[in-house]
Design an enzyme around this catalytic site. Structure first.
Site, PDB file in Angstrom:
ATOM      1  N   SER A 127       0.923  -0.793   0.286  1.00  0.00           N
ATOM      2  CA  SER A 127      -0.213  -0.317  -0.039  1.00  0.00           C
ATOM      3  C   SER A 127       0.889   1.431   0.187  1.00  0.00           C
ATOM      4  CB  SER A 127      -0.371  -0.168   0.644  1.00  0.00           C
ATOM      5  OG  SER A 127      -1.223   1.294   1.675  1.00  0.00           O
ATOM      6  N   TYR A 152      -2.144  -0.980  11.584  1.00  0.00           N
ATOM      7  CA  TYR A 152      -2.741  -1.110   9.959  1.00  0.00           C
ATOM      8  C   TYR A 152      -1.101  -1.266   9.145  1.00  0.00           C
ATOM      9  CZ  TYR A 152      -3.769  -1.320   4.913  1.00  0.00           C
ATOM     10  OH  TYR A 152      -3.821  -1.179   3.477  1.00  0.00           O
ATOM     11  N   LYS A 156       1.778  -3.452   6.621  1.00  0.00           N
ATOM     12  CA  LYS A 156       2.219  -3.660   5.229  1.00  0.00           C
ATOM     13  C   LYS A 156       3.974  -3.276   5.271  1.00  0.00           C
ATOM     14  CE  LYS A 156      -1.715  -4.898   3.323  1.00  0.00           C
ATOM     15  NZ  LYS A 156      -1.946  -6.128   2.998  1.00  0.00           N
TER      16      LYS A 156
HETATM   17  C1  UD1 Z   1      -6.848   4.556   4.075  1.00  0.00           C
HETATM   18  C2  UD1 Z   1      -6.208   4.127   5.152  1.00  0.00           C
HETATM   19  C3  UD1 Z   1      -4.612   3.756   4.044  1.00  0.00           C
HETATM   20  C4  UD1 Z   1      -6.027   2.503   3.908  1.00  0.00           C
HETATM   21  C5  UD1 Z   1      -6.734   2.686   2.509  1.00  0.00           C
HETATM   22  C6  UD1 Z   1      -7.277   1.264   2.735  1.00  0.00           C
HETATM   23  C7  UD1 Z   1      -5.915   6.457   6.562  1.00  0.00           C
HETATM   24  C8  UD1 Z   1      -5.276   8.034   7.142  1.00  0.00           C
HETATM   25  N1  UD1 Z   1      -5.152   5.783   5.204  1.00  0.00           N
HETATM   26  O1  UD1 Z   1      -6.744   5.879   2.785  1.00  0.00           O
HETATM   27  O2  UD1 Z   1      -4.029   3.196   5.114  1.00  0.00           O
HETATM   28  O3  UD1 Z   1      -4.431   1.551   2.484  1.00  0.00           O
HETATM   29  O4  UD1 Z   1      -7.459   3.586   3.377  1.00  0.00           O
HETATM   30  O5  UD1 Z   1      -8.906   1.524   2.435  1.00  0.00           O
HETATM   31  O6  UD1 Z   1      -6.419   6.256   6.827  1.00  0.00           O
HETATM   32  N2  UD1 Z   1     -13.027  11.455   3.008  1.00  0.00           N
HETATM   33  C9  UD1 Z   1     -13.613  12.137   3.291  1.00  0.00           C
HETATM   34  N3  UD1 Z   1     -15.321  11.532   4.260  1.00  0.00           N
HETATM   35  C10 UD1 Z   1     -15.283  10.029   4.457  1.00  0.00           C
HETATM   36  C11 UD1 Z   1     -13.944   8.941   3.542  1.00  0.00           C
HETATM   37  C12 UD1 Z   1     -13.161  10.209   3.358  1.00  0.00           C
HETATM   38  O7  UD1 Z   1     -13.968  13.135   3.057  1.00  0.00           O
HETATM   39  O8  UD1 Z   1     -16.293   9.349   4.376  1.00  0.00           O
HETATM   40  C13 UD1 Z   1     -11.524  11.693   2.440  1.00  0.00           C
HETATM   41  C14 UD1 Z   1     -10.871  10.902   3.472  1.00  0.00           C
HETATM   42  O9  UD1 Z   1     -10.459  11.946   4.326  1.00  0.00           O
HETATM   43  C15 UD1 Z   1      -9.193  11.638   2.381  1.00  0.00           C
HETATM   44  C16 UD1 Z   1     -10.544  10.267   1.295  1.00  0.00           C
HETATM   45  O10 UD1 Z   1     -11.633  10.920   1.267  1.00  0.00           O
HETATM   46  O11 UD1 Z   1      -9.074  12.231   1.940  1.00  0.00           O
HETATM   47  C17 UD1 Z   1      -9.711   9.371   1.221  1.00  0.00           C
HETATM   48  O12 UD1 Z   1     -10.238   8.652   2.606  1.00  0.00           O
HETATM   49  P1  UD1 Z   1      -9.695   6.802   2.620  1.00  0.00           P
HETATM   50  O13 UD1 Z   1     -10.737   5.930   1.267  1.00  0.00           O
HETATM   51  O14 UD1 Z   1     -10.621   7.230   3.748  1.00  0.00           O
HETATM   52  O15 UD1 Z   1      -8.421   6.187   1.748  1.00  0.00           O
HETATM   53  P2  UD1 Z   1      -7.576   6.515   2.658  1.00  0.00           P
HETATM   54  O16 UD1 Z   1      -7.321   7.992   3.519  1.00  0.00           O
HETATM   55  O17 UD1 Z   1      -6.624   7.871   1.447  1.00  0.00           O
END
Ligand code: UD1
Length: 342
Positions: A127, A152, A156
């Site tokens: 990842s 988590y 990795k």
């Molecule tokens: C997250 C994990 C990452 C993991 C991946 C697995 C963190 C910091 N990172 O990635 O280690 O490999 O999931 O699936 O948790 N967002 C919103 N609203 C929401 C959900 C997300 O605004 O309800 C935003 C988050 O702030 C982020 C983006 O969407 O900026 C992507 O979020 P997400 O899909 O959770 O992925 P990561 O955080 O990049």
């Protein structure tokens, strides 16, 4: 008979899409999955897409005895793709040992069996989390790794170190680690996709569930980051494109002679998209208006990350093909099918 590939976690989100792509080019797939985060009907839907039913063995990889019995039975396996792992960041903070034990011991059991039963080739699900918040963008494979933000993420990072050390002494072993950026979307048939248990943590499942009326409102975590519109930037990669990278990696391991025995590649699009861009593109692609509000930042989020994919493009010959627009549409088509929405 095609060449046999074992896919651990093959009924999961990325695993199931990869099984379909492996079958499409003639591999014979055997799945091991304990169904801890998936359901057995995924096997039926893989068969619906491919016309071929993969072999499915249901058990947990922590059971080394059971795994050895498995390898006694299937003697023709040439390569393994190891997806099976826990992946919830928040849960890993609550239950670190549960995460370390599951994700690390299962990998070690697989490696033990590869040595014992002479299986030489492994593709490992890594990842972009191993980069943390990078100092320079885009991140290349050689961008220095940062301390993981969560247990988590640490599983990795440690897994990659285990692989690097084991390859040094296990002369027959060849490993490719694929560092995924943010996988999203679903198969164009809408027969397989991402099905999170409970409230989704990840952005796109939360968006599609909000659009489907299962969640009232999407929370956008922060609009005061140092990005064009203030929301976080990620590299969203289509899951079918990602699945195809695994097929290329398997072929490379099986057919190449002069490869480094431990290789790792960034698998992303090379383009960053902000949360608000994803929301807007989803609305354009689907015609569905999303109810969202800006809330505080989510602790542990990195501000911006996207991949330099030059090495994957040139060395693997792999490139992301599908647009964000089409990928978000595929995610919505999947959500609509499983919720019976017209
Ligand atoms: C997250 C994990 C990452 C993991 C991946 C697995 C963190 C910091 N990172 O990635 O280690 O490999 O999931 O699936 O948790 N967002 C919103 N609203 C929401 C959900 C997300 O605004 O309800 C935003 C988050 O702030 C982020 C983006 O969407 O900026 C992507 O979020 P997400 O899909 O959770 O992925 P990561 O955080 O990049």
């Amino acid at each position: 008979m095609g060449r046999q590939v074992l896919v651990t976690g093959g009924t999961g989100y990325i695993g199931s899409h990869t099984v379909v792509e492996l079958q499409a080019v003639g591999f014979e797939v055997i799945i091991i999955d304990d169904l801890s985060n998936s359901t057995a009907d995924v096997v039926d839907n893989i068969e619906r897409i491919s016309g071929i039913r993969p072999v499915f063995e249901e058990f947990n990889l922590l059971d080394l005895g059971r795994l050895e019995t498995f390898f006694e039975k299937y003697r023709g396996i040439e390569a393994i793709i190891h997806f099976a792992a826990f992946k919830s960041v928040g849960e890993s903070v609550e239950k670190p040992l549960y995460y370390y034990r599951n994700n690390l011991v299962s990998l070690m059991n697989i490696l033990d069996c590869m040595s014992k039963y002479n299986v030489p080739n492994l593709v490992f699900s890594s990842s972009c989390t191993v980069y943390g918040q990078p100092d320079q963008l885009p991140v290349t494979e050689n961008t220095p790794k940062k301390d993981a933000e969560s247990p988590y993420g640490n599983t990795k990072a440690i897994s990659e170190e285990i692989l690097r050390d084991v390859v040094k002494v296990a002369r027959e072993l060849n490993v490719i680690a694929l560092r995924y950026f943010n996988p999203i979307g679903a198969h164009p048939s809408a027969l397989i996709g991402e099905l999170p248990r409970g409230i989704p943590n990840n952005l796109v499942p939360f968006i599609t569930q909000t659009a489907a009326g299962i969640r009232q409102q999407l929370s956008v975590f922060g609009d005061d980051y140092n990005t064009t519109d203030g929301s976080c930037v990620r590299d969203y990669i289509n899951v079918v494109d990602l699945a195809k990278a695994h097929v290329i990696a398997i072929n490379r391991l099986i057919t190449s002679i002069n490869i480094d025995r431990y290789e790792f590649f960034n698998i992303g699009t090379g383009k960053g998209a902000s949360v608000l861009e994803v929301v807007k593109t989803f609305e354009e692609a689907t015609g569905v208006k999303l109810n969202y509000k800006i809330v505080d930042r989510r602790p542990g989020d990195v501000e911006k990350i996207y991949a330099d994919t030059t090495i994957a493009n040139t060395v693997l010959g792999w490139k992301a093909q599908t647009s964000l627009y089409d990928t978000l549409l595929s995610a919505w088509n999947w959500e609509k099918r499983i919720r019976n929405i017209d």
